[in-house]
Scaffold this active site. Sequence first.
Site, short mmCIF file in Angstrom:
data_model
loop_
_atom_site.label_atom_id
_atom_site.label_comp_id
_atom_site.label_asym_id
_atom_site.label_seq_id
_atom_site.Cartn_x
_atom_site.Cartn_y
_atom_site.Cartn_z
N ASP A 18 9.14 16.02 14.89
CA ASP A 18 8.87 14.74 14.23
C ASP A 18 9.34 13.62 15.15
O ASP A 18 10.16 13.83 16.05
CB ASP A 18 9.61 14.66 12.89
N SER A 19 8.85 12.41 14.87
CA SER A 19 9.32 11.26 15.63
C SER A 19 10.81 11.01 15.39
O SER A 19 11.46 10.38 16.21
CB SER A 19 8.52 10.03 15.22
N TYR A 50 7.10 6.16 15.80
CA TYR A 50 5.85 6.38 16.51
C TYR A 50 4.72 5.56 15.89
O TYR A 50 3.70 5.32 16.53
CB TYR A 50 5.44 7.86 16.41
N GLY A 51 4.91 5.19 14.62
CA GLY A 51 3.82 4.58 13.85
C GLY A 51 3.25 3.31 14.43
O GLY A 51 2.12 2.93 14.14
N CYS A 81 5.12 15.05 11.76
CA CYS A 81 4.87 13.61 11.82
C CYS A 81 3.37 13.33 11.68
O CYS A 81 2.56 13.86 12.44
CB CYS A 81 5.37 13.12 13.18
N ASN A 82 3.02 12.48 10.72
CA ASN A 82 1.60 12.14 10.53
C ASN A 82 1.04 11.40 11.74
O ASN A 82 -0.11 11.60 12.12
CB ASN A 82 1.43 11.25 9.30
N GLU A 166 14.84 4.43 6.09
CA GLU A 166 15.84 4.94 7.04
C GLU A 166 17.18 4.23 6.87
O GLU A 166 18.24 4.81 7.11
CB GLU A 166 15.35 4.79 8.48
N CYS A 198 2.74 9.63 5.16
CA CYS A 198 3.83 9.35 6.10
C CYS A 198 5.03 10.14 5.61
O CYS A 198 5.29 10.20 4.40
CB CYS A 198 4.14 7.85 6.11
N THR A 199 5.74 10.73 6.55
CA THR A 199 6.88 11.60 6.18
C THR A 199 7.87 10.91 5.24
O THR A 199 8.47 11.56 4.39
CB THR A 199 7.64 12.00 7.45
N HIS A 200 8.04 9.61 5.43
CA HIS A 200 9.10 8.92 4.67
C HIS A 200 8.72 8.62 3.22
O HIS A 200 9.59 8.49 2.37
CB HIS A 200 9.43 7.60 5.35
N1 DGL Z 1 7.08 10.36 11.03
C1 DGL Z 1 6.22 9.21 11.01
C2 DGL Z 1 4.90 9.57 10.28
O1 DGL Z 1 4.85 10.43 9.42
C3 DGL Z 1 6.86 8.02 10.33
C4 DGL Z 1 7.92 7.38 11.18
C5 DGL Z 1 7.40 6.83 12.48
O2 DGL Z 1 6.58 5.89 12.48
O3 DGL Z 1 7.83 7.36 13.50
O4 DGL Z 1 3.90 8.99 10.60
#
Ligand code: DGL
Length: 278
Positions: A18-19, A50-51, A81-82, A166, A198-200
């Site tokens: 994941d990011s 990463y988004g 990570c999406n 976060e 999105c994971t969050h």
């Molecule tokens: N893990 C990222 C996602 O699911 C969310 C956090 C990020 O932008 O890095 O897209």
Amino acid sequence: MFEEKGEKRNMSKIGVFDSGFGGLSILKEIVKKMPQYSYVYLGDSARAPYGSRSHDAILEFTKQGIDFLFSKGAEIIVLACNSASSQALRYIQQVYLPETYPEKKVLGVIIPTAEVAITKSKNMCIGVLATEATVSAGAFKRELKKLDSTVDVYEIPAPLLVPLIEAGKEDSLKIKRLVKDYVALVSKQPIDTLILGCTHYGIIKEDFISVAEGVTVISEAEIVADKLFTYIEKHADIKSKLSLDADVCFFTTDTTNKFESIGSRFFGSTIISHEINL
Ligand code: DGL
């Protein structure tokens, strides 16, 4: 592999990339579903989020992440990570793996989620909230349309939620207002199903449910765990290589203090991590 008392011992792990922290909420469900296996997790927290990054950056970082996880004994990797799944997975599966790791597998979170969402929607009108990188890749729309070409998909970026989640502000009024605004935006279309892409966002799923009236809200963690379970059960070649040591090893590209304090919230229990450079 090594021999122990004449018995072959399997050493391969399941890698999760994941990011940063969000993938820990996916790993949590995977470990709950399959506690017997060994896991290696890498959160590229030093370069998250990463988004808001470019395709080239996400692809390069994701390749580095999977190189690392394979070097740590992963047999199969989930891009939790999406943003990485939507921007990098296709290239990795179609070009990078065949050229570099022809025996290994990398899976993402978009297809499993799309497969469930399509079965939930009755009017074939589905909304997606995700990062800018995920929305700009159009991966949810592409995968949903492959499953049913008549589906209408509305993807909206919801970038302001990640930093607040976060920062531990899940219960803040600001989050609740943002959730309401994002849901109102995507509900301008007659959606009956909403993917939290999105994971969050799964962490605050209840907030989405409370404002998205009459809409089925889909979050990813359990779905990904279930689909991974099914995948492993179907692939005896992979299953037979997996270590049954029931452990989890965490790596971060940022300081371990930060990763452990934020990450433990996402994983739901204390974690001990190692810092690495990619
Ligand atoms: N893990 C990222 C996602 O699911 C969310 C956090 C990020 O932008 O890095 O897209």
